[in-house]
Write a protein that holds these residues in place. Structure first.
Motif, PDB file in Angstrom:
ATOM      1  N   THR A  22       0.838  -1.192   0.000  1.00 54.91           N
ATOM      2  CA  THR A  22       0.000   0.000   0.000  1.00 54.91           C
ATOM      3  C   THR A  22       0.872   1.239   0.000  1.00 54.91           C
ATOM      4  O   THR A  22       1.816   1.351   0.791  1.00 54.91           O
ATOM      5  N   TYR A  23       0.567   2.165  -0.867  1.00 61.54           N
ATOM      6  CA  TYR A  23       1.291   3.433  -1.021  1.00 61.54           C
ATOM      7  C   TYR A  23       0.886   4.336   0.144  1.00 61.54           C
ATOM      8  O   TYR A  23      -0.226   4.852   0.197  1.00 61.54           O
ATOM      9  N   ARG A  24       1.794   4.514   1.102  1.00 55.22           N
ATOM     10  CA  ARG A  24       1.522   5.346   2.271  1.00 55.22           C
ATOM     11  C   ARG A  24       2.326   6.639   2.171  1.00 55.22           C
ATOM     12  O   ARG A  24       3.527   6.661   2.438  1.00 55.22           O
ATOM     13  N   LYS A  25       1.644   7.702   1.800  1.00 55.36           N
ATOM     14  CA  LYS A  25       2.347   8.967   1.626  1.00 55.36           C
ATOM     15  C   LYS A  25       2.778   9.546   2.975  1.00 55.36           C
ATOM     16  O   LYS A  25       3.847  10.146   3.106  1.00 55.36           O
ATOM     17  N   GLU A  26       1.964   9.343   4.000  1.00 49.39           N
ATOM     18  CA  GLU A  26       2.283   9.950   5.299  1.00 49.39           C
ATOM     19  C   GLU A  26       3.533   9.349   5.930  1.00 49.39           C
ATOM     20  O   GLU A  26       4.249  10.024   6.669  1.00 49.39           O
ATOM     21  N   THR A  27       3.806   8.094   5.625  1.00 47.04           N
ATOM     22  CA  THR A  27       5.013   7.458   6.157  1.00 47.04           C
ATOM     23  C   THR A  27       6.040   7.206   5.055  1.00 47.04           C
ATOM     24  O   THR A  27       7.080   6.590   5.320  1.00 47.04           O
ATOM     25  N   THR A  28       5.761   7.678   3.866  1.00 39.28           N
ATOM     26  CA  THR A  28       6.613   7.461   2.678  1.00 39.28           C
ATOM     27  C   THR A  28       7.078   6.012   2.617  1.00 39.28           C
ATOM     28  O   THR A  28       8.283   5.709   2.538  1.00 39.28           O
ATOM     29  N   SER A  29       6.110   5.108   2.655  1.00 38.26           N
ATOM     30  CA  SER A  29       6.451   3.687   2.670  1.00 38.26           C
ATOM     31  C   SER A  29       5.639   2.919   1.646  1.00 38.26           C
ATOM     32  O   SER A  29       4.566   3.362   1.190  1.00 38.26           O
ATOM     33  N   PHE A  30       6.155   1.734   1.307  1.00 41.05           N
ATOM     34  CA  PHE A  30       5.492   0.850   0.342  1.00 41.05           C
ATOM     35  C   PHE A  30       5.939  -0.572   0.675  1.00 41.05           C
ATOM     36  O   PHE A  30       6.590  -1.246  -0.102  1.00 41.05           O
ATOM     37  N   HIS A  31       5.556  -1.024   1.860  1.00 44.04           N
ATOM     38  CA  HIS A  31       6.014  -2.318   2.360  1.00 44.04           C
ATOM     39  C   HIS A  31       5.338  -3.470   1.618  1.00 44.04           C
ATOM     40  O   HIS A  31       4.120  -3.456   1.409  1.00 44.04           O
ATOM     41  N   LEU A  32       6.114  -4.480   1.299  1.00 43.01           N
ATOM     42  CA  LEU A  32       5.594  -5.662   0.594  1.00 43.01           C
ATOM     43  C   LEU A  32       5.206  -6.726   1.617  1.00 43.01           C
ATOM     44  O   LEU A  32       5.985  -7.020   2.530  1.00 43.01           O
ATOM     45  N   GLU A  33       4.023  -7.325   1.433  1.00 43.28           N
ATOM     46  CA  GLU A  33       3.552  -8.357   2.354  1.00 43.28           C
ATOM     47  C   GLU A  33       2.948  -9.525   1.583  1.00 43.28           C
ATOM     48  O   GLU A  33       2.402  -9.363   0.494  1.00 43.28           O
ATOM     49  N   LYS A  34       3.079 -10.699   2.201  1.00 42.94           N
ATOM     50  CA  LYS A  34       2.388 -11.878   1.694  1.00 42.94           C
ATOM     51  C   LYS A  34       2.059 -12.755   2.896  1.00 42.94           C
ATOM     52  O   LYS A  34       2.910 -12.982   3.754  1.00 42.94           O
ATOM     53  N   GLY A  35       0.846 -13.234   2.916  1.00 49.41           N
ATOM     54  CA  GLY A  35       0.380 -13.958   4.086  1.00 49.41           C
ATOM     55  C   GLY A  35       0.980 -15.341   4.267  1.00 49.41           C
ATOM     56  O   GLY A  35       1.154 -15.813   5.388  1.00 49.41           O
ATOM     57  N   SER A  36       1.320 -15.999   3.169  1.00 49.54           N
ATOM     58  CA  SER A  36       1.795 -17.371   3.248  1.00 49.54           C
ATOM     59  C   SER A  36       2.740 -17.618   2.070  1.00 49.54           C
ATOM     60  O   SER A  36       2.298 -17.802   0.944  1.00 49.54           O
ATOM     61  N   VAL A  37       4.033 -17.601   2.352  1.00 46.73           N
ATOM     62  CA  VAL A  37       5.003 -17.725   1.256  1.00 46.73           C
ATOM     63  C   VAL A  37       5.193 -19.185   0.849  1.00 46.73           C
ATOM     64  O   VAL A  37       4.979 -20.108   1.645  1.00 46.73           O
ATOM     65  N   GLN A  38       5.633 -19.341  -0.387  1.00 40.14           N
ATOM     66  CA  GLN A  38       5.912 -20.659  -0.931  1.00 40.14           C
ATOM     67  C   GLN A  38       7.382 -20.731  -1.352  1.00 40.14           C
ATOM     68  O   GLN A  38       8.036 -19.697  -1.541  1.00 40.14           O
ATOM     69  N   VAL A  39       7.859 -21.947  -1.511  1.00 45.42           N
ATOM     70  CA  VAL A  39       9.254 -22.129  -1.939  1.00 45.42           C
ATOM     71  C   VAL A  39       9.505 -21.393  -3.247  1.00 45.42           C
ATOM     72  O   VAL A  39      10.570 -20.795  -3.453  1.00 45.42           O
ATOM     73  N   SER A  40       8.515 -21.385  -4.114  1.00 48.62           N
ATOM     74  CA  SER A  40       8.656 -20.737  -5.430  1.00 48.62           C
ATOM     75  C   SER A  40       8.747 -19.211  -5.338  1.00 48.62           C
ATOM     76  O   SER A  40       9.050 -18.552  -6.340  1.00 48.62           O
ATOM     77  N   ASP A  41       8.527 -18.652  -4.169  1.00 47.63           N
ATOM     78  CA  ASP A  41       8.669 -17.197  -3.987  1.00 47.63           C
ATOM     79  C   ASP A  41      10.121 -16.796  -3.738  1.00 47.63           C
ATOM     80  O   ASP A  41      10.426 -15.603  -3.653  1.00 47.63           O
TER      81      ASP A  41
END
Lengths: 115, 114
Positions: free
Chosen positions: A65-84
């Motif tokens: 999510t593009y957060r202008k107030e915190t100048t952040s763009f954190h990447l998230e995934k709930g359940s990673v796989q080996v292929s990630d």
């Protein structure tokens, strides 16, 4: 000038774990934000993007999510796989006139997911 | 959609020779193409930006006479490494920007200069 700072790796997770890779930026104007993924020996693939504040980019279970107030763009995934397992790059694009839309990249974060 | 190809994917050449790398946007017209260089386990370093029909804009420290860029059409850009030397060995990646969109990257060309 523009800059992108992302969490340094490597990050090692077990399959099905929750993933967060932090990314913050500094920019003049109103940049677009991107996450790219690079698998071993390959070029970069666009994973997701957001072009304005509060936009959420999502793809293949990944979100940011593009957060202008915190100048952040954190990447998230709930359940990673080996292929990630790959290197993930956060980037911003200067959308100002005369900028030629150059991308500024973070240094990349190596993610390894173990079975 | 939004596929970018590069050719060749691998090239090995002798020191002093020139190598040409092609970058094509296969299913869209690219207003701008970019050339990057990537060293092992490092991020991408932008070398130059090219717009169709005009001269490329090189980043500081990149020798324009050594890395010749030609952007002949909205779907093709070429990078020629002239008089290559072993220190030019690297992974070269191009990208293409569609109208109003993100940059899409080619698969990269690995150059080894002996």
């Amino acid at each position: 000038g523009n800059s992108v700072t992302q969490m340094e790796g490597p990050v090692t997770l077990s399959e099905e774990a929750f993933l967060t890779i932090n990314c913050t930026y500094t920019a003049t104007g109103y940049p677009s934000l991107f996450w790219y993924v690079q698998y071993p020996g390959e070029g970069l693939q666009l994973l997701l993007k957001a072009t304005k504040a509060d936009d959420k980019g999502s793809n293949k279970g990944f979100e940011a999510t593009y957060r202008k107030e915190t100048t952040s763009f954190h990447l998230e995934k709930g359940s990673v796989q080996v292929s990630d397992s790959a290197v993930y790059f956060c980037a911003l694009s200067d959308e100002g006139s005369g900028s030629n839309y150059k991308l500024t990249f973070g240094k990349g974060t190596l993610l390894t997911v173990n079975p | 959609g939004a596929v970018v190809s590069q050719h060749p994917s691998w090239v090995i050449c002798k020191s002093g020779t020139s190598v040409k790398i092609e970058c094509r946007s296969l299913d869209f017209q690219a207003t701008t193409m970019f050339w990057y260089r990537q060293f092992p386990k490092q991020s991408l370093m932008l070398m130059a930006t090219s717009n169709e029909g005009s001269k490329a804009t090189y980043e500081q420290g990149v020798e324009k006479d050594k890395f010749l860029i030609n952007h002949a059409s909205l779907t093709l850009s070429t990078l020629t490494v002239t008089s290559a030397h072993p220190e030019d060995s690297s992974f070269y990646i191009c990208s293409a920007r569609a109208f109003g969109g993100a940059q899409y990257f080619g698969p990269g060309t690995r150059l080894l200069v002996l």
